[in-house]
Design a protein around this motif. Sequence first.
Motif, PDB file in Angstrom:
ATOM      1  N   VAL A  40       0.857  -1.184   0.000  1.00  0.00           N
ATOM      2  CA  VAL A  40       0.000   0.000   0.000  1.00  0.00           C
ATOM      3  C   VAL A  40       0.898   1.240   0.000  1.00  0.00           C
ATOM      4  O   VAL A  40       1.792   1.370   0.836  1.00  0.00           O
ATOM      5  N   LEU A  41       0.637   2.117  -0.987  1.00  0.00           N
ATOM      6  CA  LEU A  41       1.389   3.367  -1.104  1.00  0.00           C
ATOM      7  C   LEU A  41       0.467   4.542  -0.820  1.00  0.00           C
ATOM      8  O   LEU A  41      -0.722   4.500  -1.138  1.00  0.00           O
ATOM      9  N   LYS A  42       1.050   5.583  -0.244  1.00  0.00           N
ATOM     10  CA  LYS A  42       0.324   6.849  -0.075  1.00  0.00           C
ATOM     11  C   LYS A  42       1.340   7.976  -0.191  1.00  0.00           C
ATOM     12  O   LYS A  42       2.383   7.920   0.467  1.00  0.00           O
ATOM     13  N   ASP A  43       1.031   8.971  -0.999  1.00  0.00           N
ATOM     14  CA  ASP A  43       1.932  10.116  -1.180  1.00  0.00           C
ATOM     15  C   ASP A  43       3.385   9.700  -1.442  1.00  0.00           C
ATOM     16  O   ASP A  43       4.314  10.295  -0.883  1.00  0.00           O
ATOM     17  N   GLY A  44       3.572   8.666  -2.254  1.00  0.00           N
ATOM     18  CA  GLY A  44       4.918   8.234  -2.605  1.00  0.00           C
ATOM     19  C   GLY A  44       5.634   7.436  -1.534  1.00  0.00           C
ATOM     20  O   GLY A  44       6.799   7.080  -1.699  1.00  0.00           O
ATOM     21  N   LEU A  45       4.957   7.160  -0.426  1.00  0.00           N
ATOM     22  CA  LEU A  45       5.590   6.447   0.685  1.00  0.00           C
ATOM     23  C   LEU A  45       4.932   5.091   0.915  1.00  0.00           C
ATOM     24  O   LEU A  45       3.692   4.979   0.920  1.00  0.00           O
ATOM     25  N   LEU A  46       5.761   4.081   1.121  1.00  0.00           N
ATOM     26  CA  LEU A  46       5.244   2.757   1.424  1.00  0.00           C
ATOM     27  C   LEU A  46       4.609   2.756   2.822  1.00  0.00           C
ATOM     28  O   LEU A  46       5.225   3.175   3.791  1.00  0.00           O
ATOM     29  N   GLN A  47       3.363   2.303   2.893  1.00  0.00           N
ATOM     30  CA  GLN A  47       2.660   2.257   4.176  1.00  0.00           C
ATOM     31  C   GLN A  47       2.760   0.882   4.821  1.00  0.00           C
ATOM     32  O   GLN A  47       2.887   0.755   6.033  1.00  0.00           O
ATOM     33  N   GLN A  48       2.642  -0.160   4.000  1.00  0.00           N
ATOM     34  CA  GLN A  48       2.695  -1.522   4.516  1.00  0.00           C
ATOM     35  C   GLN A  48       2.920  -2.467   3.357  1.00  0.00           C
ATOM     36  O   GLN A  48       2.409  -2.250   2.258  1.00  0.00           O
ATOM     37  N   ILE A  49       3.709  -3.518   3.610  1.00  0.00           N
ATOM     38  CA  ILE A  49       3.851  -4.593   2.628  1.00  0.00           C
ATOM     39  C   ILE A  49       3.552  -5.887   3.363  1.00  0.00           C
ATOM     40  O   ILE A  49       4.142  -6.156   4.399  1.00  0.00           O
ATOM     41  N   ASP A  50       2.556  -6.641   2.851  1.00  0.00           N
ATOM     42  CA  ASP A  50       2.089  -7.785   3.619  1.00  0.00           C
ATOM     43  C   ASP A  50       1.247  -8.713   2.751  1.00  0.00           C
ATOM     44  O   ASP A  50       0.837  -8.327   1.657  1.00  0.00           O
TER      45      ASP A  50
END
Length: 378
Positions: free
Chosen positions: A208-218
């Motif tokens: 999950v990406l938001k504003d170019g930043l990785l939020q979670q990888i799962d």
Amino acid sequence: MATVTFDKATRVYPGSEKPAVDGLDIEVEDGEFLVLVGPSGCGKSTSLRMLAGLEDVNRGAIRIGSRDVTHLPPKDRDIAMVFQNYALYPHMSVADNMGFALKIAGVPKSEIRQKVEEAAKILDLTEYLGRKPKALSGGQRQRVAMGRAIVREPQVFLMDEPLSNLDAKLRVSTRTQIASLQRRLGITTVYVTHDQVEAMTMGDRVVVLKDGLLQQIDSPRNMYDRPANLFVAGFIGSPAMNLVEVPITDGGVKFGNSVVPVSREALTAAADRGDTTVTVGVRPEHFDVVELNGSAAKSLSKEDSDAKAGLAVQVNVVEELGADGYVYGSARVGGTDKDLVVRVGGRDVPEKGAELHIVPRPGETHVFSTSTGERLSD
Ligand SMILES: Nc1ncnc2c1ncn2[C@@H]1O[C@H](COP(=O)(O)OP(=O)(O)O)[C@@H](O)[C@H]1O
Ligand SMILES: [Mg+2]
């Protein structure tokens, strides 16, 4: 086959100060189906285009297997990309469309023919090989675009919203076909979509990406069961998780008349931040209805319902889906009116205007820091 590594990969577009993709760190396993998902503009296509070599990497690196491809041109990366608009050549037959890249690469005609026929068989396109794209349905065109990627036998498939031009029903059947095809071929795949249902149903893992930043990888399961922060909690799942800011009380958080037990670590972590509230998340299917219009719900004894007076919800809208239903209501929480969604059984759907009393099911609540959004409960 190969692994794919984004190593703090960053893209800053000319004329912009803020990176479109900021320090992206991902290790895609060999043969994995990895899905990038997030709202429009979060940097999905930019990430994929950096991997394809269509966009410069300003900081960090990208590797395919052990090869550093950061500065290699697209043609030397051994990847094949499927886009949203399939961009088939209208004047060429399906067979020629599928074999075009091989022809350009100087592959002998007989070998091209053989590879195209193999791919056509896999994709159920054999009888259409002589047709022009305009004589195909949207779904068939989409499969031709897939075929064009398959014949190249790349190390990595890249797909950017390949289903978004299909109608809803076809999208569902085609996503199953792509996922099973990918598993059969075992080719490492990075797939981009803005549709969280697509992400959850297709991916081995989801980013999950938001504003170019990785939020979670799962894995999809973990993403759903343990969202890392408020953004992921609200983004993954439909209808969305209910998120309610509530005061912290002794041993738990106050949810209407009931105190919902919350782990001491979570409360300590919130207090350490100087917070007096936390944000509690409950998915629509994780409420128990303890009372409907003043009478105890049939599944509970009198004592049970007295003990769990729960939170009163005024029913505004009811969505009946057959197997189950969604109640859209409002409740008084922490002194303000809050909209809530509650899933009920298909045979226990309340009337509009009714009052439900609900309690979050123990062990199915999520606790987030109101100030930072990060997950506090385990
Ligand atoms: N060629 C470009 N030049 C400048 N900014 C761009 C360019 N392409 C995309 N952007 C910006 O970069 C951000 C990420 O875009 P993109 O990767 O296309 O997002 P997504 O595919 O997730 O919708 C957006 O803010 C977008 O406006
Ligand atoms: Mg995009």
